[in-house]
Design a protein around this motif. Structure first.
Motif, short mmCIF file in Angstrom:
data_model
loop_
_atom_site.label_atom_id
_atom_site.label_comp_id
_atom_site.label_asym_id
_atom_site.label_seq_id
_atom_site.Cartn_x
_atom_site.Cartn_y
_atom_site.Cartn_z
N HIS A 61 49.67 -21.87 29.78
CA HIS A 61 49.13 -22.82 28.71
C HIS A 61 48.12 -22.21 28.32
O HIS A 61 46.76 -21.75 28.89
CB HIS A 61 48.57 -24.16 29.66
CG HIS A 61 48.14 -25.18 28.85
ND1 HIS A 61 48.02 -26.51 29.29
CD2 HIS A 61 47.40 -25.22 27.67
CE1 HIS A 61 47.53 -27.40 28.22
NE2 HIS A 61 47.29 -26.47 27.27
N HIS A 63 46.19 -21.32 23.94
CA HIS A 63 45.92 -21.75 22.53
C HIS A 63 45.82 -20.66 21.59
O HIS A 63 44.89 -19.78 21.94
CB HIS A 63 44.93 -22.94 22.28
CG HIS A 63 45.25 -24.22 23.07
ND1 HIS A 63 46.37 -25.11 22.42
CD2 HIS A 63 44.99 -24.72 24.25
CE1 HIS A 63 46.35 -26.11 23.10
NE2 HIS A 63 45.72 -25.89 24.39
N LYS A 146 55.16 -29.96 21.40
CA LYS A 146 54.05 -30.43 22.48
C LYS A 146 53.28 -31.99 22.02
O LYS A 146 53.13 -31.92 20.84
CB LYS A 146 52.81 -29.60 22.60
CG LYS A 146 51.47 -29.96 23.18
CD LYS A 146 51.47 -29.70 24.61
CE LYS A 146 50.44 -30.22 25.41
NZ LYS A 146 48.93 -29.28 25.00
N HIS A 205 48.28 -29.31 32.06
CA HIS A 205 47.03 -29.17 32.90
C HIS A 205 46.80 -30.19 33.89
O HIS A 205 46.16 -31.00 33.62
CB HIS A 205 45.90 -28.77 32.04
CG HIS A 205 45.86 -29.61 30.92
ND1 HIS A 205 46.06 -30.98 30.85
CD2 HIS A 205 45.55 -29.42 29.59
CE1 HIS A 205 45.84 -31.58 29.51
NE2 HIS A 205 45.52 -30.48 28.90
N ASP A 348 44.59 -22.57 29.81
CA ASP A 348 44.20 -23.37 28.62
C ASP A 348 43.10 -22.51 27.82
O ASP A 348 42.48 -23.07 26.96
CB ASP A 348 43.85 -24.71 28.94
CG ASP A 348 44.04 -25.92 28.06
OD1 ASP A 348 44.49 -25.34 26.79
OD2 ASP A 348 43.69 -27.03 28.31
ZN LIG Z 1 45.81 -27.16 25.73
#
Ligand SMILES: [Zn+2]
Length: 468
Positions: A61, A63, A146, A205, A348
């Motif tokens: 996970h 970005h 997503k 998450h 994340d």
């Molecule tokens: Zn995220």
């Protein structure tokens, strides 16, 4: 003659039951042999005595899209020992366009966001709009889509239809729980599990739904664990950082756009609008993500307020919103069959500055919450299986020579290799470009961009294995 011989590290490879000092030999980008005092010549031999060597870290996970922080996500991941990542929002074109300049030699799978106001006009797109978005995303090289339900929600039945439509097209589908009816919290999580209706889904998450927004945080954690045990079709990760990642954008009326940011502001006692963000920044409760030149970093206080105002509020942000005990319990929980309830440890992170799998994740091993072998399973073997990467996550002979090497005492990465090529070396990222994990529909588009493609089929079933 081997291409590369890595000597003397403590090698941890749960799938093959390796957990001790060994040498690893690599030829043509593949693992050629693993064993004590390997004989044979090599073009290059590296002594790794005193360090830990594991199958390359896979962060399930992250970005990479510039809008979440900066274009430096791939480099920030590589600097922290990650060799493969799953991007959980796109924008797909932005990430792929940035690979020639900002790629760091790692493998990336990308999920395109299927969310208003970005790729859908409203929170109730038609099924044809869904199909168009999914097919175009796959053809352009995405692994799937997503749902950013927590931030930018769709209606519940629309979310459910989107999950099923994506699965029918054999796309990977992940959901940050939340709809127009329930937020990014334990209620939203339970709703997402119901809406998945037994179909395989990557629920993002899990720790984000156990922050004490609805009930006591420990009660919420217990509910989340029970729900996941009862629904083994849900694959998931949770992260270890106290910090979340969101956007601090306000609309024209001065209202906060992201529901998650709204939750955070409310949690710290601020209003969910422009004034609330201003006060939260000055109180050093909210952070702005900014481009620090080669990486992104966090800023708070007056300087952050200035930056946020200058950007017309449209910046990435973060709050210390994750309480510690849920993060620990979600890392440790197991099913009756011995497999992990939460399949993987993620961050994340990426261009959001919290790529802490080693710097914080190894603390779980030192606290005896996970064994080192379990840590490797949750940071490499399990996420490889979630991504249908049969050749990664282990050091079997013939597997891809993706490797992360670190100092256990200081919890710092020392070297990494992707298919036998150095990526992190002497504290620098020495590789370029990227390999993109995509479906058969996107291979051509990725290769036309001059990148290597690894084709997987997200429609294939994942078999969960017990903790090794
Ligand atoms: Zn995220």
């Amino acid at each position: 003659m081997y291409d590369l011989l890595l000597k003397g590290a403590h090698v941890v490879d749960p799938l093959n039951g390796v957990n001790g000092v060994a040498d690893v030999a690599i030829t043509d980008g593949k693992i050629a042999a693993v064993g004590r005092d390997l004989e044979g010549e090599a073009k290059e031999t590296i002594d790794l005595t005193g360090l830990v060597l594991q199958p390359g870290i896979i962060d399930s996970h992250v970005h990479l899209g510039t809008m979440w922080g900066s274009p430096y996500g791939p480099r920030m991941l590589a600097m922290n020992g990650v060799t493969t990542c799953l991007d959980m929002a796109g924008p797909l074109d932005d990430i792929l366009d940035n690979v020639p300049q900002y790629g760091a030699g790692i493998n990336m799978a990308i999920l395109q966001f299927a969310s208003p106001p970005f790729t859908f006009k409203t929170n109730a797109p038609s099924q044809q709009e869904m199909i168009d978005l999914i097919d175009k995303s796959l053809a352009d090289g995405a692994l799937g889509v997503k749902l950013l339900g927590g931030h930018y929600p769709l209606k519940p039945d629309v979310s459910s239809l989107l999950v099923k439509t994506a699965l029918e097209r054999r796309a990977y589908v992940a959901w940050h729980a939340g709809t127009s009816e329930h937020g990014s919290n334990i209620e939203g999580m339970m709703e997402a599990v119901e809406m998945a209706d037994g179909y395989p889904l990557h629920l993002a998450h899990i720790n984000a739904y156990c922050r004490g927004a609805i009930k006591n945080e420990l009660e919420e954690t217990a509910i989340a664990i029970e729900k996941l045990k009862a629904n083994p079709n849900i694959f998931c990760e949770s992260y270890i950082s106290p910090k979340n990642g969101t956007r601090l954008t306000c609309d024209e009326q001065g209202k906060i756009q992201s529901k998650v940011t709204g939750n955070c502001l409310r949690h710290f006692g601020f209003s969910e609008d422009r004034d609330g963000v201003r006060k939260a920044l000055l109180a050093q409760k909210a952070f702005v993500v900014y481009d620090a030149g080669g990486y992104s970093d966090l800023m708070t206080g007056e300087a952050a307020l200035e930056m946020w105002e200058k950007a017309g509020s449209d910046v990435g942000g973060s709050f210390n919103i994750n309480p510690p005990i849920p993060r620990v319990q979600l890392a440790q929980a197991k099913r009756d069959d011995g497999s992990f309830v939460v399949d993987a440890i993620s961050t994340d992170g990426g261009c959001i500055p919290r790529n802490v799998i080693l710097s914080q994740g190894l603390s779980l091993v030192k606290l005896d919450i996970l064994s080192l072998s379990e840590f490797v399973q949750k940071t490499s073997l399990n996420p490889a299986r979630m991504l249908r990467l049969t050749n990664k996550g282990h050091l079997s002979v013939g597997a891809d020579a993706d490797i992360t090497v670190y100092d256990y005492a200081t919890q710092t990465p020392k070297a990494s290799f992707v298919e036998g090529r150095k990526v992190l070396w002497n504290g620098e990222v020495v590789a370029k470009s990227a390999t993109v994990i995509c479906t058969e529909h996107g291979k051509q588009a990725i290769e036309a961009r001059g990148m290597k493609a690894i084709v997987v089929d997200p429609g294939e079933q994942v078999k969960r294995i017990k903790a090794l």
